[in-house]
Write a protein that holds these residues in place. Structure first.
Motif, mmCIF file in Angstrom:
data_model
loop_
_atom_site.group_PDB
_atom_site.id
_atom_site.type_symbol
_atom_site.label_atom_id
_atom_site.label_comp_id
_atom_site.label_asym_id
_atom_site.label_seq_id
_atom_site.Cartn_x
_atom_site.Cartn_y
_atom_site.Cartn_z
ATOM 1 N N ASP A 461 8.933 -7.478 11.842
ATOM 2 C CA ASP A 461 7.676 -7.051 12.473
ATOM 3 C C ASP A 461 6.783 -6.432 11.405
ATOM 4 N N ILE A 462 5.890 -7.241 10.846
ATOM 5 C CA ILE A 462 5.043 -6.795 9.747
ATOM 6 C C ILE A 462 4.143 -5.636 10.152
ATOM 7 N N ASN A 463 3.884 -5.497 11.449
ATOM 8 C CA ASN A 463 3.022 -4.402 11.908
ATOM 9 C C ASN A 463 3.605 -3.029 11.575
ATOM 10 N N GLN A 464 4.932 -2.970 11.413
ATOM 11 C CA GLN A 464 5.561 -1.694 11.065
ATOM 12 C C GLN A 464 5.157 -1.225 9.660
ATOM 13 N N LEU A 465 4.741 -2.158 8.820
ATOM 14 C CA LEU A 465 4.223 -1.789 7.500
ATOM 15 C C LEU A 465 2.718 -1.556 7.528
ATOM 16 N N ILE A 466 2.026 -2.284 8.404
ATOM 17 C CA ILE A 466 0.564 -2.203 8.451
ATOM 18 C C ILE A 466 0.099 -0.830 8.928
ATOM 19 N N VAL A 467 0.829 -0.237 9.872
ATOM 20 C CA VAL A 467 0.410 1.068 10.415
ATOM 21 C C VAL A 467 0.352 2.140 9.321
ATOM 22 N N PRO A 468 1.428 2.360 8.522
ATOM 23 C CA PRO A 468 1.316 3.388 7.480
ATOM 24 C C PRO A 468 0.286 3.044 6.407
ATOM 25 N N ILE A 469 0.117 1.755 6.103
ATOM 26 C CA ILE A 469 -0.876 1.361 5.102
ATOM 27 C C ILE A 469 -2.285 1.717 5.585
ATOM 28 N N CYS A 470 -2.573 1.400 6.842
ATOM 29 C CA CYS A 470 -3.890 1.742 7.400
ATOM 30 C C CYS A 470 -4.072 3.255 7.472
ATOM 31 N N TYR A 471 -3.016 3.958 7.839
ATOM 32 C CA TYR A 471 -3.095 5.421 7.920
ATOM 33 C C TYR A 471 -3.420 6.018 6.552
ATOM 34 N N LEU A 472 -2.730 5.547 5.510
ATOM 35 C CA LEU A 472 -2.976 6.058 4.159
ATOM 36 C C LEU A 472 -4.410 5.774 3.704
ATOM 37 N N MET A 473 -4.904 4.582 4.009
ATOM 38 C CA MET A 473 -6.272 4.236 3.620
ATOM 39 C C MET A 473 -7.274 5.116 4.368
ATOM 40 N N TYR A 474 -7.039 5.289 5.652
ATOM 41 C CA TYR A 474 -7.950 6.059 6.495
ATOM 42 C C TYR A 474 -8.027 7.509 6.026
ATOM 43 N N GLN A 475 -6.869 8.099 5.753
ATOM 44 C CA GLN A 475 -6.809 9.504 5.367
ATOM 45 C C GLN A 475 -7.303 9.748 3.933
ATOM 46 N N SER A 476 -7.237 8.723 3.085
ATOM 47 C CA SER A 476 -7.571 8.897 1.664
ATOM 48 C C SER A 476 -9.000 8.483 1.342
ATOM 49 N N ARG A 477 -9.751 8.059 2.325
ATOM 50 C CA ARG A 477 -11.021 7.377 2.078
ATOM 51 C C ARG A 477 -12.069 8.235 1.359
ATOM 52 N N ARG A 478 -12.004 9.547 1.512
ATOM 53 C CA ARG A 478 -13.031 10.409 0.921
ATOM 54 C C ARG A 478 -12.521 11.239 -0.263
ATOM 55 N N ASP A 479 -11.269 11.051 -0.617
ATOM 56 C CA ASP A 479 -10.661 11.841 -1.688
ATOM 57 C C ASP A 479 -10.775 11.083 -3.011
ATOM 58 N N PRO A 480 -11.590 11.579 -3.954
ATOM 59 C CA PRO A 480 -11.754 10.861 -5.235
ATOM 60 C C PRO A 480 -10.438 10.664 -5.979
ATOM 61 N N ALA A 481 -9.472 11.573 -5.755
ATOM 62 C CA ALA A 481 -8.192 11.461 -6.461
ATOM 63 C C ALA A 481 -7.288 10.399 -5.847
ATOM 64 N N GLN A 482 -7.691 9.844 -4.682
ATOM 65 C CA GLN A 482 -6.847 8.850 -4.009
ATOM 66 C C GLN A 482 -7.465 7.457 -4.006
ATOM 67 N N ILE A 483 -8.474 7.244 -4.841
ATOM 68 C CA ILE A 483 -9.113 5.918 -4.890
ATOM 69 C C ILE A 483 -8.090 4.842 -5.265
ATOM 70 N N GLY A 484 -7.210 5.165 -6.198
ATOM 71 C CA GLY A 484 -6.186 4.196 -6.606
ATOM 72 C C GLY A 484 -5.280 3.815 -5.454
ATOM 73 N N LEU A 485 -4.928 4.791 -4.606
ATOM 74 C CA LEU A 485 -4.094 4.518 -3.435
ATOM 75 C C LEU A 485 -4.793 3.543 -2.495
ATOM 76 N N VAL A 486 -6.084 3.731 -2.276
ATOM 77 C CA VAL A 486 -6.834 2.803 -1.416
ATOM 78 C C VAL A 486 -6.852 1.411 -2.035
ATOM 79 N N HIS A 487 -6.998 1.345 -3.354
ATOM 80 C CA HIS A 487 -6.976 0.041 -4.039
ATOM 81 C C HIS A 487 -5.675 -0.708 -3.766
ATOM 82 N N ILE A 488 -4.545 -0.037 -3.967
ATOM 83 C CA ILE A 488 -3.277 -0.763 -3.845
ATOM 84 C C ILE A 488 -3.032 -1.190 -2.398
ATOM 85 N N CYS A 489 -3.410 -0.347 -1.439
ATOM 86 C CA CYS A 489 -3.283 -0.740 -0.033
ATOM 87 C C CYS A 489 -4.155 -1.959 0.271
ATOM 88 N N THR A 490 -5.351 -1.971 -0.315
ATOM 89 C CA THR A 490 -6.271 -3.101 -0.107
ATOM 90 C C THR A 490 -5.678 -4.387 -0.665
#
Length: 808
Positions: A461-490
């Protein structure tokens, strides 16, 4: 009794203070005066002073280490040589009475090695360091070995060994570390081979059932290999075995090793502390990439890394499975099973595995076995430059149960990022901080194992991976120190979205309650991805602008399979269209309208292939019909007037919405060039940000040609009158649900253009993303090793380190 215990405590503190003072004096002596390699009393005392890792790092400051390297090189050479010799000796004669002394050597080497590598293979080359680390002939440092563990006999043996083999110290210290990770009673139990015990009747029945299940699984595995084009198995008489031997020393069961093969209790934590210390040393020997400028980095250039991943690297197979199983078998939700040492072991294991999988050449998935059926690598392949045994092991994982084990491990660990925040009992479970390293490992599996992606999309069930990936992107979206994290999730979403089975799998309803302000919606995991990416565009950091094309490509790739779009997602998709068609975005760059083309593809795919059930999107498009009309009727005169109104006649454009190659500088984080996405056509140079842009006839013609408006235009031509007619009949008072009901019943058969072919844009590996992943990974490792600051940011060349000073 109380007095005795207090007395012992005070004595212990006094002893620790005295040890610290002694070690401090020895370090000062090494920096200030020349110490002869023959000064047995000095060196013997140095190695026997009990000193913790914190003390070693505290007393040997970066300045002290560099002074030792630059001003007292002979002292440093003796220090390095003797410490390495002692580790080699402990490997040969692993007596536990010498373990504490060996740990002192490990800590000193862990501290000084990064300062040697600053001037190593990838840094500013230094002749003395080259000779010390890699010299093998006459005058090599073997005569400086001096006193090692044990008596004079062992000293003689060690010296003789070095003279005979003349192996460079760099190779010896890497090999010693890899040996010490499997040292009896130090990092594992005594080696024990499984014996042939006779089975009881019940056990025989269970064994038969197991064999039957294995046969069924083997059949499935053969079918999966055939689908991936790996049907042919090659047999060779000579090669290097890829089987963990002895299996009993692997740290945890899972891949490559069954629970029954372990020579000890797999849940034991008694060796964790020593494993952490030695893994830290191994990481210090492999930090070469940190000292290479990003634009000059060569993944084949470091001899230190080449030694660690070579076919003859000791215990490499056992190490691969130990690291992987330690990571993926860890359960952060288990109560009372994980101490600080084990959590650190999991995190360091992830970092080491990332590093060894990031150098050399990719592994070959070709199936090669010896006459006994064991998987092997042929000697010819193993002897080639760039060979990496770890990447070969990763590429050759081909059993369905192993791929499922890997997937389940990633799911358990990545979901911990939000589950730890919603636990009702704060004292239960563990919050892991190594999710960025886990995402790098997940990417490595997706990229380098030809069976992994298809397996997790069709059997898990690939959705079990998609949920934490989306959560990490959502929570990191405004943090300049987490731009790399958003990149890898993307990039992970982009990679997965290129597969049809991914889009189909996302239809599963999304019911998870996440600890964030995600808008409430009733829909599928496709909606979750779209709503998350919408938020990153409208409420994300400015540095995410280069990722907009990737965000929209992901949504476009999954849109042909988007059934039952929620009202929230539908409104947000049309909002994005309004945003990107606004003058501010449309005239921000010569190719900014490509974002609109991708969004129109999303609408076209959904309307053409999933019209039934997507009335929310149809209604949202009808309500914003003017936005589509304005774009369809755009003239050059209107475009120039709009551009002038927003940016001025000859003003400077402040940013380019489709620029994908700008250099991002991330405060306090790794800073490096934003990678190209790997999409076809992404190598086109876009308008240079900061230069004036004026719409031209050529630009307008390109815009009109690239925007597929026909499907939406036909839809509006047919349905707007239907809705207007309904409103007229009710004197303008119509409930939204009535309009949706009418739209649901209307048929568009024969009214829309002939369905277009589905276009899926697949990620293509390229040098930009490969370099980006290297820099991102090392940036994470640098930041995650600050409690014991292994690396000095001032000397790092691979990325920029910015230090924010605390305000008083």
């Amino acid at each position: 009794d109380t007095t005795d215990s207090e007395s012992k405590g005070n004595t212990g503190k006094m002893g620790a203070t005295a040890s610290r003072e002694k070690f401090s004096e020895s370090v000062s002596a090494l920096i200030e005066v020349d110490v002869s390699p023959d000064d047995a009393e000095f060196w013997d005392e140095l190695w026997k002073i009990p000193s913790g890792a914190e003390e070693v790092f505290d007393l040997i400051s970066p300045e002290a280490a560099r002074r030792l390297r630059d001003e007292r090189f002979d002292n440093l050479a003796t220090l390095f040589t003797q410490a390495t010799a002692q580790l080699c000796q402990i490997v040969e004669t692993p007596y536990n009475i010498y373990f504490d002394q060996a740990l002192n050597c490990v800590r000193v080497l862990t501290r000084i090695l990064p300062f040697l590598l600053e001037k190593g293979d990838l840094g500013d080359a230094d002749e003395n360091i080259e000779h010390l680390c890699w010299g093998t002939g006459s005058g090599a440092p073997d005569e400086k070995i001096g006193l090692v563990v044990g008596d004079d006999t062992s000293t003689l043996n060690a010296s003789t060994k070095y003279e005979e083999e003349q192996e460079p110290l760099a190779l010896l210290v890497v090999h010693a570390a890899m040996h010490m990770l499997f040292l009896p009673q130090f990092t594992c139990d005594f080696y024990e081979e499984a014996d042939g015990t006779k089975l009881s009747a019940e056990e025989a029945v269970e064994a038969a059932k197991k064999r039957k299940e294995e046969e069924r699984q083997a059949k499935e595995d053969r079918e999966a290999k055939a689908e991936a084009g790996l049907t042919q198995s090659k047999q060779s008489d000579d090669g290097i075995s890829l089987v963990a031997k002895p299996a009993s020393i692997v740290w945890a069961a899972g891949l490559g090793v069954e629970v029954s093969q372990l020579g000890f209790d797999g849940s034991t934590r008694k060796y964790d502390k020593n494993r952490v210390e030695v893994l830290r040393l191994l990481l210090a020997t492999l930090c070469d990439p940190l000292f290479s400028p990003a634009d000059e980095y060569n993944p084949l250039a470091s001899r230190w890394l080449a030694v660690a991943v070579a076919a003859d690297a000791p215990n490499s197979i056992c190490l691969f499975y130990s690291l992987l199983n330690t990571i993926l078998s860890f359960d952060p939700n288990a109560i009372g099973l994980s101490g600080d040492n084990h959590i650190k072991l999991v995190e360091l294991s992830a970092q080491i595995l990332c590093v060894v999988l990031d150098c050399g050449l990719p592994g070959s998935p070709e199936i090669v076995t010896n006459p006994d059926g064991e998987p092997i690598v042929e000697f010819e392949s193993a002897s080639q430059a760039g060979f990496n045994v770890f990447r070969n092991l990763l590429a050759r994982i081909d059993k369905g149960k192993d791929l499922t084990f890997i997937f389940n491990g990633f799911v358990r660990l990545l979901n911990n990022v939000y589950e730890a925040k919603i636990s009702y009992l704060p004292a239960t479970g563990t919050k892991l901080e190594c999710f960025q390293e886990l995402l790098v490992l997940l990417w490595k599996f997706l990229e380098e194992n030809p069976l992994f992606m298809n397996h997790i999309l069709t059997h898990c069930d690939i959705n079990q991976l998609i949920v934490p990936i989306c959560y990490l992107m959502y929570q990191s979206r405004r943090d300049p120190a987490q731009i790399g994290l958003v990149h890898i999730c993307t990039f992970i979403l982009l990679k997965l979205s290129g597969e049809r089975s991914f889009g189909v799998s996302l239809y599963k309803p999304f019911n998870t309650k996440l600890p964030c302000d995600l808008p409430l919606f009733s829909g599928s995991h496709t909606d979750l991805i779209a709503i998350t990416l919408h938020k990153l565009v409208v409420n994300g950091a400015y540095k995410l602008v280069p990722l907009y094309s990737c965000f929209l490509t992901v949504i476009s790739n999954i849109s042909p399979y988007w059934r039952g779009m929620s009202l929230v997602a539908a409104v947000k998709m049309v909002n994005l269209f309004e945003l990107f068609s606004s003058p501010k975005f449309l005239y921000s760059g010569e190719h900014a309208h490509r974002h609109l083309a991708l969004l129109l593809e999303v609408f076209n795919n959904t309307i053409q292939y999933q019209y039934n059930g997507n009335e929310h999107l149809v209604y949202a498009i009808i309500r914003r019909k003017d936005s589509f009309g304005r774009l369809a009727s755009l003239t050059l005169q209107k475009a120039q007037a709009q551009c002038h109104k927003v940016y001025g006649e000859h003003s400077t454009v402040t940013y380019d919405a489709d620029k994908t190659t700008e250099t991002d500088r991330i405060p306090g984080d790794n800073a490096f060039t934003t990678p190209k996405s790997g999409l076809p056509g992404d190598d086109t140079d876009s308008f240079v940000a900061g230069m004036p842009f004026q719409p031209t006839e050529t630009w307008l013609a390109d815009l009109k040609a690239s925007l597929p408006l026909e499907t939406v235009t036909r839809l509006l031509q047919h349905l707007v009158p239907v809705v207007d007619d309904l409103c007229a009949k009710r004197n303008g008072v119509v409930d939204e649900s009535e309009i949706l009901a009418v739209l649901k019943d209307v048929t568009m058969v024969g009214l829309l253009p002939v369905p277009h072919a589905i276009v899926i844009r697949k990620y293509q590996p390229n040098q930009f993303t490969a370099l980006w992943f290297t820099a991102f990974m090392w940036g994470v490792i640098f930041l995650r090793n600050q409690s014991l600051p292994m690396f000095d940011g001032a000397a790092i060349e691979l990325f920029q380190v910015s230090v924010q000073e605390d305000e008083d």
